[in-house]
Write a protein that holds these residues in place. Structure first.
Motif, PDB file in Angstrom:
ATOM      1  N   UNK A  71     -10.577 -16.136  45.368  1.00 57.99           N
ATOM      2  CA  UNK A  71      -9.934 -17.431  45.580  1.00 57.99           C
ATOM      3  C   UNK A  71      -9.778 -17.646  47.084  1.00 57.99           C
ATOM      4  N   UNK A  72      -9.916 -18.907  47.500  1.00 58.10           N
ATOM      5  CA  UNK A  72      -9.788 -19.223  48.920  1.00 58.10           C
ATOM      6  C   UNK A  72      -9.174 -20.610  49.078  1.00 58.10           C
ATOM      7  N   UNK A  73      -8.287 -20.745  50.037  1.00 60.14           N
ATOM      8  CA  UNK A  73      -7.655 -22.041  50.303  1.00 60.14           C
ATOM      9  C   UNK A  73      -7.239 -22.116  51.765  1.00 60.14           C
ATOM     10  N   UNK A  74      -7.392 -23.294  52.353  1.00 55.32           N
ATOM     11  CA  UNK A  74      -6.963 -23.545  53.732  1.00 55.32           C
ATOM     12  C   UNK A  74      -5.771 -24.488  53.710  1.00 55.32           C
ATOM     13  N   UNK A  75      -4.724 -24.152  54.454  1.00 54.47           N
ATOM     14  CA  UNK A  75      -3.520 -24.981  54.486  1.00 54.47           C
ATOM     15  C   UNK A  75      -3.175 -25.326  55.927  1.00 54.47           C
ATOM     16  N   UNK A  76      -2.562 -26.478  56.091  1.00 55.61           N
ATOM     17  CA  UNK A  76      -2.066 -26.916  57.392  1.00 55.61           C
ATOM     18  C   UNK A  76      -0.568 -27.140  57.261  1.00 55.61           C
ATOM     19  N   UNK A  77       0.206 -26.432  58.065  1.00 57.38           N
ATOM     20  CA  UNK A  77       1.665 -26.500  57.972  1.00 57.38           C
ATOM     21  C   UNK A  77       2.225 -27.047  59.277  1.00 57.38           C
ATOM     22  N   UNK A  78       2.992 -28.129  59.238  1.00 54.37           N
ATOM     23  CA  UNK A  78       3.551 -28.693  60.470  1.00 54.37           C
ATOM     24  C   UNK A  78       4.731 -27.868  60.978  1.00 54.37           C
ATOM     25  N   UNK A  79       5.007 -28.005  62.227  1.00 53.18           N
ATOM     26  CA  UNK A  79       6.159 -27.330  62.837  1.00 53.18           C
ATOM     27  C   UNK A  79       7.415 -28.160  62.528  1.00 53.18           C
ATOM     28  N   UNK A  80       8.309 -27.590  61.714  1.00 48.91           N
ATOM     29  CA  UNK A  80       9.534 -28.280  61.326  1.00 48.91           C
ATOM     30  C   UNK A  80      10.697 -27.292  61.325  1.00 48.91           C
ATOM     31  N   UNK A  81      11.801 -27.688  61.919  1.00 48.00           N
ATOM     32  CA  UNK A  81      12.962 -26.808  61.996  1.00 48.00           C
ATOM     33  C   UNK A  81      13.522 -26.520  60.604  1.00 48.00           C
ATOM     34  N   UNK A  82      13.494 -27.514  59.713  1.00 52.91           N
ATOM     35  CA  UNK A  82      14.084 -27.317  58.390  1.00 52.91           C
ATOM     36  C   UNK A  82      13.241 -26.434  57.466  1.00 52.91           C
ATOM     37  N   UNK A  83      12.061 -26.029  57.942  1.00 50.22           N
ATOM     38  CA  UNK A  83      11.255 -25.093  57.159  1.00 50.22           C
ATOM     39  C   UNK A  83      11.595 -23.630  57.468  1.00 50.22           C
ATOM     40  N   UNK A  84      12.449 -23.406  58.463  1.00 51.49           N
ATOM     41  CA  UNK A  84      12.854 -22.039  58.779  1.00 51.49           C
ATOM     42  C   UNK A  84      13.472 -21.381  57.540  1.00 51.49           C
ATOM     43  N   UNK A  85      13.117 -20.123  57.317  1.00 43.60           N
ATOM     44  CA  UNK A  85      13.646 -19.322  56.200  1.00 43.60           C
ATOM     45  C   UNK A  85      13.217 -19.842  54.835  1.00 43.60           C
ATOM     46  N   UNK A  86      12.066 -20.537  54.786  1.00 48.16           N
ATOM     47  CA  UNK A  86      11.495 -20.942  53.513  1.00 48.16           C
ATOM     48  C   UNK A  86      10.118 -20.294  53.365  1.00 48.16           C
ATOM     49  N   UNK A  87       9.476 -20.525  52.240  1.00 48.58           N
ATOM     50  CA  UNK A  87       8.135 -19.994  52.011  1.00 48.58           C
ATOM     51  C   UNK A  87       7.208 -21.117  51.567  1.00 48.58           C
ATOM     52  N   UNK A  88       5.958 -21.037  51.985  1.00 51.12           N
ATOM     53  CA  UNK A  88       4.933 -21.989  51.557  1.00 51.12           C
ATOM     54  C   UNK A  88       4.182 -21.347  50.386  1.00 51.12           C
ATOM     55  N   UNK A  89       4.256 -21.951  49.182  1.00 50.68           N
ATOM     56  CA  UNK A  89       3.628 -21.330  48.021  1.00 50.68           C
ATOM     57  C   UNK A  89       2.179 -21.790  47.812  1.00 50.68           C
ATOM     58  N   UNK A  90       1.343 -20.846  47.421  1.00 50.98           N
ATOM     59  CA  UNK A  90      -0.035 -21.155  47.023  1.00 50.98           C
ATOM     60  C   UNK A  90      -0.234 -20.620  45.613  1.00 50.98           C
ATOM     61  N   UNK A  91      -0.720 -21.471  44.721  1.00 53.10           N
ATOM     62  CA  UNK A  91      -0.853 -21.097  43.317  1.00 53.10           C
ATOM     63  C   UNK A  91      -2.313 -21.135  42.880  1.00 53.10           C
ATOM     64  N   UNK A  92      -2.706 -20.141  42.083  1.00 53.33           N
ATOM     65  CA  UNK A  92      -4.028 -20.178  41.439  1.00 53.33           C
ATOM     66  C   UNK A  92      -3.951 -19.384  40.145  1.00 53.33           C
TER      67      UNK A  92
END
Length: 371
Positions: A71-92
């Motif tokens: 499996x392969x996926x490319x993600x783009x995540x913006x710089x945001x202060x409110x994303x601190x201490x969170x996780x970006x989920x990828x599902x397959x």
């Protein structure tokens, strides 16, 4: 009747479906669901850029049967202060036969070129996951993330969805907070609960999920991103076992050192459960403090790549005892090598470190004092 072993049930669910906490898998009739949780705090942003672009590649293989899934996926995540201490989920999802599998993950920063490789093993049996993790996924500005706590959400999220899959046949499922409640009658396979109005209108101090099945009910809390997910992405199981050795007592270490590498994830989790100052809560303050000391030791005392700061003498003492109460140092002493002295009022210890080679690698001179 309430299920007596509520906490035990949750531990069984977690330990059977987590791969070192940053990869989660659940087995159902329609396939195996995988969630890769990428800590936002681990992302590296190129100077003067507002987003980080990463490529995730996953290879799952069974060495015995030669089964393989990619499996392969490319993600783009913006710089945001409110994303601190969170996780970006990828599902397959993958169709896999029962057996032993090796998971190889590569996470590459396409802006800077640096990469992180992880290797995780898991065993897939013939049994389906009875009750899966209750995930919460939040959307804001088109970004999906998993929070660490509902009380720390940014204001006015676009949506907040609770979703869960299961193989049991409940009579009903109730999702409730202090002010809201929703009941799903005779759900089959999965459900989704829209929490958007709940979190935007009120301060959500807790959320519970209850499965009613005949005369038994199972109570659980949502699965949140935890502070130590990032730690697992940096330090291998072998590293963590050696770090634990710094603070384990003799009986604990005798048991730990006999474990095989396949048993390390469970051994690590069990150790921290035994040292949880507030069992039954989502946080383990002692574990968080220990991990913070390891990271600080790496930042302060790493001299070269072959000797990480946490492995150095100063790093080990710092991890065990924390910040010294007093520090004395002499960089250019007469007729002596450079030295540093750390003083701890409690437990009344003094440690002397000397740079014998003159390259900044300070070694503990009075090792008897440590023990």
């Amino acid at each position: 009747m309430k299920k007596a072993a509520k906490l035990a049930l949750l531990f069984i669910l977690i330990s059977s479906s987590l791969l070192a906490q940053e990869v989660i898998y659940e087995h159902y009739a329609d396939g195996v669901d995988f969630w890769v949780l990428i800590p936002y705090n681990s992302l590296v942003f190129k100077h003067n850029t507002n987003s980080a672009v990463y490529n995730l590649s996953v290879e799952i293989k069974n060495k015995k049967t030669k089964d393989k899934f990619n499996y392969e996926e490319t993600i783009s995540v913006p710089r945001r202060e409110w994303l601190q201490d969170t996780a970006i989920p990828i599902h397959f999802q993958a169709e896999l036969a029962p057996g032993k599998y090796e998971t190889l993950l590569r996470f590459k920063n396409l802006n800077l070129g640096n990469k992180t490789d992880l290797k995780r093993n898991f065993i897939l049996d013939n049994k389906y996951t009875s009750i899966g993790q209750p995930f919460i996924f939040v959307f804001k500005e088109g970004i999906q993330f998993q929070p660490s706590d509902l009380t720390r959400l940014p204001s006015e999220v676009d949506s907040c969805i609770l979703q869960q899959k299961f193989s049991v046949l409940p009579d009903s499922i109730q999702v409730f907070s202090s002010l809201h409640s929703q009941i799903f009658d005779y759900p089959r396979g999965k459900y989704q609960c829209d929490l958007t109005l709940w979190v935007n209108q009120d301060n959500m101090d807790f959320l519970k999920i209850v499965f009613f099945e005949d005369n038994v009910f199972y109570e659980m809390e949502p699965f949140y991103y935890s502070p130590w997910f990032y730690f697992n992405a940096i330090y291998s199981y072998e590293d963590q076992i050696q770090q634990i050795r710094y603070i384990a007592n003799q009986n604990e270490w005798n048991k730990i050192r006999k474990a095989s590498p396949e048993e390390y994830p469970e051994i690590i989790e069990q150790f921290w459960q035994n040292h949880d100052p507030s069992p039954g809560t989502t946080r383990n303050e002692f574990r968080e403090s220990f991990y913070q000391r390891v990271r600080i030791a790496d930042e302060r005392f790493t001299v070269h790549k072959k000797l990480k700061g946490w492995k150095s003498d100063r790093g080990r003492i710092y991890i065990k005892y924390g910040e010294p109460d007093e520090v004395y140092s002499e960089v250019h002493p007469l007729d002596l090598k450079p030295y540093i002295v750390w003083v701890y009022y409690k437990p009344n210890r003094v440690f002397v470190f000397m740079d014998r080679g003159g390259y900044g690698q300070y070694e503990l001179r009075n090792k008897d004092e440590e023990f």
